[in-house]
Design an enzyme around this catalytic site. Structure first.
Site, short mmCIF file in Angstrom:
data_model
loop_
_atom_site.label_atom_id
_atom_site.label_comp_id
_atom_site.label_asym_id
_atom_site.label_seq_id
_atom_site.Cartn_x
_atom_site.Cartn_y
_atom_site.Cartn_z
N CYS A 93 -0.74 2.32 2.58
CA CYS A 93 -2.13 2.40 1.76
C CYS A 93 -1.51 1.95 0.40
O CYS A 93 -0.52 2.05 0.05
CB CYS A 93 -2.74 3.78 1.79
SG CYS A 93 -2.97 4.24 3.62
N GLY B 293 -3.41 -2.19 2.23
CA GLY B 293 -4.32 -1.99 3.16
C GLY B 293 -5.76 -2.61 3.06
O GLY B 293 -6.36 -2.88 1.86
N ASN C 158 -0.68 8.01 0.16
CA ASN C 158 -0.01 6.82 0.60
C ASN C 158 0.96 7.44 1.28
O ASN C 158 1.96 8.10 0.55
CB ASN C 158 0.32 5.75 -0.53
CG ASN C 158 1.32 4.79 0.26
OD1 ASN C 158 2.16 4.40 -0.70
ND2 ASN C 158 1.18 4.34 1.48
N GLY C 159 1.20 7.23 2.82
CA GLY C 159 2.47 7.76 3.36
C GLY C 159 1.89 8.46 4.63
O GLY C 159 0.68 8.28 4.97
N TYR D 109 9.61 -6.64 3.09
CA TYR D 109 7.95 -7.21 3.20
C TYR D 109 6.79 -6.65 2.32
O TYR D 109 5.87 -7.25 1.88
CB TYR D 109 7.85 -7.12 4.70
CG TYR D 109 6.47 -7.18 5.20
CD1 TYR D 109 5.71 -8.53 4.84
CD2 TYR D 109 5.48 -6.37 5.45
CE1 TYR D 109 4.44 -8.70 5.61
CE2 TYR D 109 4.28 -6.35 6.01
CZ TYR D 109 3.90 -7.61 6.00
OH TYR D 109 2.57 -7.86 6.22
N CYS E 47 13.69 2.91 11.13
CA CYS E 47 13.22 1.71 12.15
C CYS E 47 13.89 0.86 12.81
O CYS E 47 13.78 0.24 13.64
CB CYS E 47 11.76 1.17 11.57
SG CYS E 47 11.96 0.46 9.89
S1 SF4 Z 1 11.12 3.88 9.19
FE1 SF4 Z 1 11.41 1.91 8.22
S2 SF4 Z 1 9.33 1.41 7.55
FE2 SF4 Z 1 9.29 3.72 8.05
S3 SF4 Z 1 10.06 4.42 5.80
FE3 SF4 Z 1 11.90 3.76 6.87
S4 SF4 Z 1 12.47 1.82 6.45
FE4 SF4 Z 1 10.45 2.13 5.74
#
Ligand code: SF4
Length: 495
Positions: free
Chosen positions: A14, A40, A122-123, A268, A475
């Site tokens: 966001c 967003g 945001n978050g 990104y 991730c």
């Molecule tokens: S899990 Fe990935 S997308 Fe989420 S905050 Fe960590 S690096 Fe960023």
């Protein structure tokens, strides 16, 4: 069936914006949200504070589903409705909370013991479910299904007397990722979690102060960047700050030795013309491209030029870095525009049976055939999520008869969910998870001649100027920097 063909990339972040002390506060918030549209696109809203004829503060909201230009499509909204010299605004994808629910569109407002309070977030809070369950058990009634409402309840239930103290107390109870702007009857407040997952920056426009997600929102207004809100900091802007110029600052807790900025913001998500986490996004994105070329170059066996192209627009800067470094390695190469992206997609009608066919990608992209035909082509992209779009894109490019197609990705394979505000599909839909991160198998599935990703170490090397240890990469690695609820499903909140 209407689908959003922009959603093949990670979504659900966001953008927030707040301004204090400007007679055009709502219009400037509109421009700020416009600059933050990439964060967003599902819905947006602005709330202003004005003073009634009886001298009381009045909060007024205008919100809706759609892009900023769609929701604020009448100039009278700014002239007659959203009046006042303080405003906050929000662009959203859904994080927790159903994306369909109008009630979940931020900013949220409450009126409680100490007056009006509005928040834009945001978050994503990792302990929202636990706190919400406790509050409901104690009799709290929630109006939305969003985790952000938990923050308002915690503030409103505080027994402390000062609003800043109440906000500090509430924030100390929440965990996860939050960059917040809050508006009270006489203050604009910004707050950022101790890990600093999401960016939050402070700027100045003439005598007014702005707190927002990215510096690109300053540029549209010709505002001056002052500094970032530190991880674990609460900043307060009020009339006194307008007079003295000294921003009031409070600590949520002692500064952590290390932060955990979201590395995806550099890969990104943020705009390349923004400055976040102490550096220009453009510079970091180029470095990601350079490290990608250094470690995963493409050579041409003959003396013909290697053609480097980006998947516009998000990987343009990365492709520039890749080509520059490839040339330094002695490869005869050229950056070309091989894909043209339509900027007029919006929500496009697609027949249900066509979703997985080429139409989705053809609506968005076309090839420049003369650039690709007979060439060794390197296509640089920032990430692969499901892989369906990349597969269709490669198929589309094959129609232009290139000699070979080599895909280079400026991030590692995505294998785990994000609990901090970025939305990936479920594990089972992630291509890297499905192929056990086997790059050869993924390359075969996508139909490319070669595929290489950055390793996690290479990604961290690329952003090392901001401190290798200061980034979340959960991730990609599964190493979450905070406690997370692996059983959490956002549907739990949906009504
Ligand atoms: S899990 Fe990935 S997308 Fe989420 S905050 Fe960590 S690096 Fe960023």
């Amino acid at each position: 069936m209407q689908i959003n063909v922009n959603r093949e990339k990670p979504t659900c972040n966001c953008g927030v914006f707040g301004i204090f002390g400007s007679k055009n506060a709502s219009l400037e918030t509109y421009y700020g949200l416009h600059a933050l549209q990439h964060r967003g696109q599902e819905a947006c809203g602005i709330i202003t504070k004005s003073i009634s004829s009886k001298g009381n503060p009045v909060f007024t909201a205008h919100k809706g589903e759609g892009l900023v230009t769609e929701v604020f499509d009448d100039h009278e909204i700014f002239q007659k409705k959203l009046v006042g010299n303080v405003a906050i605004g929000h662009n959203r994808y859904s994080t927790t909370g159903s994306s369909e629910s109008l009630k979940n569109i931020q900013p949220f407002i409450v009126n409680y013991r100490l007056g009006n309070l509005a928040v834009a977030h945001n978050g994503n809070l990792t302990n929202a479910r636990v706190i919400r369950d406790e509050l409901v058990h104690e009799g709290a009634i929630f109006q939305t299904t969003s985790d952000t409402e938990v923050i308002l309840h915690l503030i409103a239930r505080s027994r402390l007397d000062g609003q800043v103290e109440q906000i500090k107390e509430a924030i100390e109870k929440i965990e996860g990722a939050f960059s917040l702007v809050l508006m009270t009857d006489n203050k604009l407040i910004g707050a950022r979690d101790v890990n600093g997952f999401r960016p939050l920056v402070i700027g100045k426009l003439n005598d007014a102060y702005i707190i927002t997600s990215e510096t690109c929102a300053f540029d549209i207004l010709s505002a001056e960047f002052i500094r970032e809100v530190e991880p674990g900091e609460i900043v307060v802007i009020d009339d006194e700050v307008l007079e003295t110029g000294n921003i009031k600052s409070y600590r949520i807790s002692d500064l952590y030795e290390k932060q955990n900025h979201c590395i995806f913001e550099y890969i990104y998500f943020s705009r390349p013309d923004s400055f976040i986490f102490g550096h220009n996004v453009d510079k970091m994105r180029r470095r990601l491209g350079k490290v990608l070329a250094k470690n995963h170059p493409v050579f041409n066996e003959s003396d013909e030029k290697v053609i480097v192209i980006s998947v516009p627009d998000s990987s343009n800067t990365t492709a520039l870095g890749y080509q520059t470094e490839l040339e330094k390695l002695g490869v005869n190469c050229k950056l070309e525009i091989g894909l043209i992206r339509s900027h007029y997609i919006g929500r496009t009608f697609i027949q249900p049976g066509q979703i997985n066919r080429e139409i989705g990608v053809k609506i968005k992209f076309n090839t420049v055939k003369g650039v690709l035909e007979g060439r060794t082509v390197v296509i640089v992209d920032d990430s692969i999520v499901r892989g369906t779009t990349s597969k269709q894109l490669v198929k589309l490019m094959r129609e232009a008869n290139p000699k070979s197609i080599h895909l280079r990705i400026s991030s590692s394979p995505i294998t785990h969910p994000c609990f901090y505000g970025m939305d990936f599909p479920s594990k089972g839909e992630l291509i890297a998870y499905n192929f056990n991160s086997n790059v050869k198998d993924i390359a075969d599935y996508l139909g490319v001649d070669s595929l290489e990703y950055l390793t996690i170490d290479e990604m961290l090397e690329a952003v090392s100027e901001a401190g290798k240890e200061n980034f979340c990469h959960a991730c990609f690695s599964g190493e979450y920097p905070t406690k997370v609820d692996h059983n959490f499903k956002k549907e739990i909140y949906e009504i």
